[in-house]
Design a protein around this motif. Structure first.
Motif, PDB file in Angstrom:
ATOM      1  N   LEU A 118     -27.073  20.562  58.729  1.00 17.70           N
ATOM      2  CA  LEU A 118     -26.585  21.930  58.829  1.00 17.70           C
ATOM      3  C   LEU A 118     -26.359  22.446  57.414  1.00 17.70           C
ATOM      4  O   LEU A 118     -25.996  21.695  56.521  1.00 17.70           O
ATOM      5  CB  LEU A 118     -25.263  21.989  59.604  1.00 17.70           C
ATOM      6  CG  LEU A 118     -25.320  22.058  61.137  1.00 17.70           C
ATOM      7  CD1 LEU A 118     -23.920  22.283  61.676  1.00 17.70           C
ATOM      8  CD2 LEU A 118     -26.247  23.173  61.593  1.00 17.70           C
ATOM      9  N   GLU A 119     -26.555  23.729  57.250  1.00 18.89           N
ATOM     10  CA  GLU A 119     -26.415  24.298  55.912  1.00 18.89           C
ATOM     11  C   GLU A 119     -25.022  24.854  55.644  1.00 18.89           C
ATOM     12  O   GLU A 119     -24.755  25.336  54.557  1.00 18.89           O
ATOM     13  CB  GLU A 119     -27.471  25.377  55.691  1.00 18.89           C
ATOM     14  CG  GLU A 119     -28.884  24.822  55.541  1.00 18.89           C
ATOM     15  CD  GLU A 119     -29.008  23.790  54.418  1.00 18.89           C
ATOM     16  OE1 GLU A 119     -28.427  24.003  53.332  1.00 18.89           O
ATOM     17  OE2 GLU A 119     -29.677  22.765  54.644  1.00 18.89           O
ATOM     18  N   ASN A 120     -24.154  24.847  56.672  1.00 13.97           N
ATOM     19  CA  ASN A 120     -22.773  25.231  56.335  1.00 13.97           C
ATOM     20  C   ASN A 120     -21.821  24.092  56.682  1.00 13.97           C
ATOM     21  O   ASN A 120     -21.978  23.399  57.692  1.00 13.97           O
ATOM     22  CB  ASN A 120     -22.375  26.557  56.982  1.00 13.97           C
ATOM     23  CG  ASN A 120     -22.243  26.461  58.481  1.00 13.97           C
ATOM     24  OD1 ASN A 120     -21.332  25.786  58.972  1.00 13.97           O
ATOM     25  ND2 ASN A 120     -23.133  27.109  59.198  1.00 13.97           N
ATOM     26  N   TYR A 121     -20.875  23.900  55.795  1.00 12.49           N
ATOM     27  CA  TYR A 121     -19.950  22.769  55.900  1.00 12.49           C
ATOM     28  C   TYR A 121     -18.676  23.128  55.148  1.00 12.49           C
ATOM     29  O   TYR A 121     -18.658  24.041  54.311  1.00 12.49           O
ATOM     30  CB  TYR A 121     -20.578  21.495  55.328  1.00 12.49           C
ATOM     31  CG  TYR A 121     -21.415  21.730  54.100  1.00 12.49           C
ATOM     32  CD1 TYR A 121     -20.827  21.796  52.844  1.00 12.49           C
ATOM     33  CD2 TYR A 121     -22.798  21.917  54.186  1.00 12.49           C
ATOM     34  CE1 TYR A 121     -21.583  22.028  51.713  1.00 12.49           C
ATOM     35  CE2 TYR A 121     -23.567  22.160  53.063  1.00 12.49           C
ATOM     36  CZ  TYR A 121     -22.948  22.209  51.811  1.00 12.49           C
ATOM     37  OH  TYR A 121     -23.690  22.460  50.706  1.00 12.49           O
ATOM     38  N   ASP A 122     -17.590  22.408  55.472  1.00  9.31           N
ATOM     39  CA  ASP A 122     -16.290  22.685  54.852  1.00  9.31           C
ATOM     40  C   ASP A 122     -15.960  21.683  53.751  1.00  9.31           C
ATOM     41  O   ASP A 122     -15.423  22.033  52.717  1.00  9.31           O
ATOM     42  CB  ASP A 122     -15.188  22.641  55.919  1.00  9.31           C
ATOM     43  CG  ASP A 122     -15.469  23.590  57.060  1.00  9.31           C
ATOM     44  OD1 ASP A 122     -15.528  24.797  56.802  1.00  9.31           O
ATOM     45  OD2 ASP A 122     -15.667  23.105  58.198  1.00  9.31           O
ATOM     46  N   ILE A 123     -16.256  20.423  54.040  1.00  5.95           N
ATOM     47  CA  ILE A 123     -15.913  19.370  53.063  1.00  5.95           C
ATOM     48  C   ILE A 123     -17.208  18.701  52.627  1.00  5.95           C
ATOM     49  O   ILE A 123     -17.980  18.226  53.460  1.00  5.95           O
ATOM     50  CB  ILE A 123     -14.973  18.310  53.691  1.00  5.95           C
ATOM     51  CG1 ILE A 123     -13.724  18.977  54.287  1.00  5.95           C
ATOM     52  CG2 ILE A 123     -14.572  17.267  52.651  1.00  5.95           C
ATOM     53  CD1 ILE A 123     -12.886  18.042  55.158  1.00  5.95           C
TER      54      ILE A 123
END
Lengths: 253, 358
Positions: free
Chosen positions: A47-52
């Motif tokens: 996935l291209e969006n992540y938090d950490i």
């Protein structure tokens, strides 16, 4: 919402990712509090969006830099994952040579095919929120960090030396007992002194403490029979990126 | 000398029988050998009676860990219910027996008990301490060249603080039973009979002979140490020590009277609750005196070392009329930079007139 976690890798052996994977009996409960969206040692999907973001490896090519900046711009929390990433680690041994010299030593007449330069820790290019030091990183610290990040509280590694935990384990001091040159007194602890506990000297993989007494340490190592060259090599193994050879040399005089 | 309640003897060959029997009475901690190359010892929980080594130079870590573990949970908290519960105030645990501890370490326990009772009493510590039987051992000579127990008056036992005291009188140990609990620790074991007159004569002779083996290694008036510390507050000796010290913290971790701890939180995997625990800390570490705003009021190693020495021979003397240094020499043995407590105290005594505060 569980925070999305991604792992990325630059110049490294990917051993720190493997260490995360080695958390066999805790992986499932970890997945109750985080969602892993990018982890090439374990899953294909990305996935291209992540938090950490856990960023492993040092930066040794110009072409790495845009990728690193992209990760920084995407992640809310960026973690330097292991000593390559935190302090350039063992990769920085090559920094004593000019990049062309090092290239020629490894790749011979095909050196021109390969883009590679001096190894740097990632905080030379982007802001790092947390460091997981060590070669490899410590699994208990990794879990502590994940728990802290997932609940939005700060993650703290107490700045105590390896000696502290070594003493509390009741170990016989290998420096005093066997004259084994050990950097435990000036190296960041948190590893529970795993190397000295099994008879192997501390080689500083978790980084030299910021206020370490480098001169005093060199002096006492000499007192235990170390030559200037041995002291240089000891520091250079994992801390070339942080302590130049010149500092170690000047210190040991 | 305080008269014991009762005397007994135990043949050395029967020590194993007693140790094994004691293991049934409680959790037994005793010195065992740790290194083949140099004589190094450690207090450990005994599971094999044969590992107990009574003929030992002092241990790497003091026996304080039998009473105050390295890590101890203080409270459990619940972030969802917004509540917390104190962990047991009086920990229920089996009787602990510390076997074969030297008289200097008994003095150290007495000091810790005094401190822990002062002000806000450390009830957990005191409960465990009360639940710990002390079987001590009178020393017949210095452990090595680092110890200076004779100078601190700790080669002799304190008046209280132990249940039984053993003396090596040749082929047997002479036992002084000092408490009600002591009687239960020997019971009517046939291998621990009452003493004959001969044993008492031999024991008294041994005590007198042992005295001669202890030389005075610190030839200053220790009562003046607080004043010497004051006078040497700005002495350049602290700069020399600060340059050598690598701030590993070993000197305080091996000290039998150090008790500082750090408090940390740990979340459960569920993130809903967790625990607050304490863990041994050291004033020699850079972060120990760091406070909010990036201020550190003992940033220099020099200041930290001076603080350590003052915490041993100045502040507790002024507050409790006790020294927190029992002369065991562990800090000097553990120091990889060769900083020697005996040297420091000698220098304090010798230089006290040179560096008067202006």
């Amino acid at each position: 919402m569980k925070p999305k976690v991604a792992f990325f890798s630059f110049s490294s052996c990917e051993g720190c990712q493997l260490q995360a994977l080695n958390l066999e009996d805790q992986l499932l409960s970890l997945l109750d509090i985080i969602e892993i969206v990018n982890f090439r040692e374990a899953i294909d999907d990305k996935l291209e969006n992540y938090d950490i973001a856990f960023v492993e490896g040092s930066i040794s090519r110009y072409s790495d830099i845009p990728e690193l900046i992209k990760i920084r711009n995407t992640a809310k929390v960026l973690v330097a994952f292991g000593s390559c990433s935190s302090q350039a680690g063992i990769n920085a041994i090559r920094n004593r040579l000019r990049p062309e010299e090092a290239n020629a030593m490894v790749y011979g007449d095909r050196a021109a095919w390969v883009e590679t330069g001096h190894a740097k820790g990632i905080d030379e290019f982007v802001k790092v929120d947390y460091y997981l030091n060590g070669c490899p990183m410590d699994r208990r610290e990794f879990i502590r960090l994940v728990k802290a990040a997932a609940s939005g509280i700060p993650f703290i590694i107490p700045k105590l030396p390896v000696c502290t935990e070594c003493k509390l384990r009741g170990n016989v001091c290998i420096l005093e007992d066997r004259n084994t040159l050990c950097l435990g007194a000036v190296t960041l602890g948190g590893c529970n002194a795993i190397c000295p506990a099994y008879g192997h000297p501390c080689v500083g993989c978790r980084g030299i403490l910021p206020d370490a007494n480098i001169e005093g340490m060199a002096e006492l190592l000499r007192h235990h029979g170390a030559s200037d060259l041995e002291i240089e090599h000891l520091y250079a193994m994992y801390n070339y990126g942080r302590i130049s050879l010149l500092t170690a040399r000047a210190a040991s005089r | 000398m305080v008269e014991a309640m009762e005397y007994r003897v135990l043949l050395k060959k029967d020590i194993r029988v007693w140790v094994e029997w004691l293991m049934g009475k409680g959790e037994l901690h005793a010195p065992v050998a740790k290194s083949a190359s140099h004589p190094q010892y450690q207090f450990e929980k005994i599971s094999q009676p044969d590992t107990v080594c009574l003929d030992y130079a002092t241990t790497i870590l003091p026996p304080k860990q039998c009473v105050q573990p390295v890590r101890e949970t203080l409270i459990r908290f619940d972030r969802v219910a917004n509540q917390f519960t104190l962990s047991d105030q009086v920990p229920e645990r089996r009787l602990h027996i510390i076997f074969g501890i030297h008289t200097c370490d008994i003095h150290a326990f007495n000091f810790l008990n005094t401190v822990m009772r002062d002000g806000n009493a450390d009830t957990q510590f005191l409960a465990r301490s009360a639940n710990t039987a002390i079987i001590g051992l009178r020393c017949r000579q210095h452990c090595d060249d680092k110890s200076f127990c004779e100078s601190m008056g700790t080669n002799e036992p304190p008046d209280t603080g132990y249940d039984i005291l053993m003396t090596d009188i040749g082929d047997r140990y002479f036992l002084e039973l000092a408490t009600e609990r002591a009687a239960k620790l020997v019971d009517d074991l046939s291998c621990i009979p009452h003493t004959g007159d001969e044993d008492v004569v031999k024991w008294r002779q041994m005590l007198a002979d042992s005295k001669k083996n202890f030389d005075r290694r610190l030839s200053i008036n220790i009562e003046e140490l607080p004043a010497y510390c004051e006078a040497n507050y700005h002495s350049p000796m602290w700069d020399v020590i600060g340059k050598k010290c690598v701030a590993c913290g070993s000197c305080t971790l091996v000290c039998p009277t150090c008790y500082c701890f750090d408090i940390r939180d740990e979340l459960d995997m569920s993130l809903q609750g967790g625990e607050r625990y304490r863990v041994w800390d050291s004033c020699q570490l850079g972060e120990f005196a760091a406070v909010a705003g990036g201020v550190n009021f003992r940033r220099d190693r020099r200041d930290r070392q001076r603080h350590r020495v003052h915490r041993k021979v100045k502040y507790p003397k002024e507050r409790y009329n006790l020294f927190a240094c029992v002369g065991c020499g562990r800090c000097s043995r553990a120091c990889i930079a060769d900083i020697q407590m005996l040297d420091i105290l000698r220098q304090l005594g010798a230089k006290s007139h040179e560096f008067q505060r202006t």
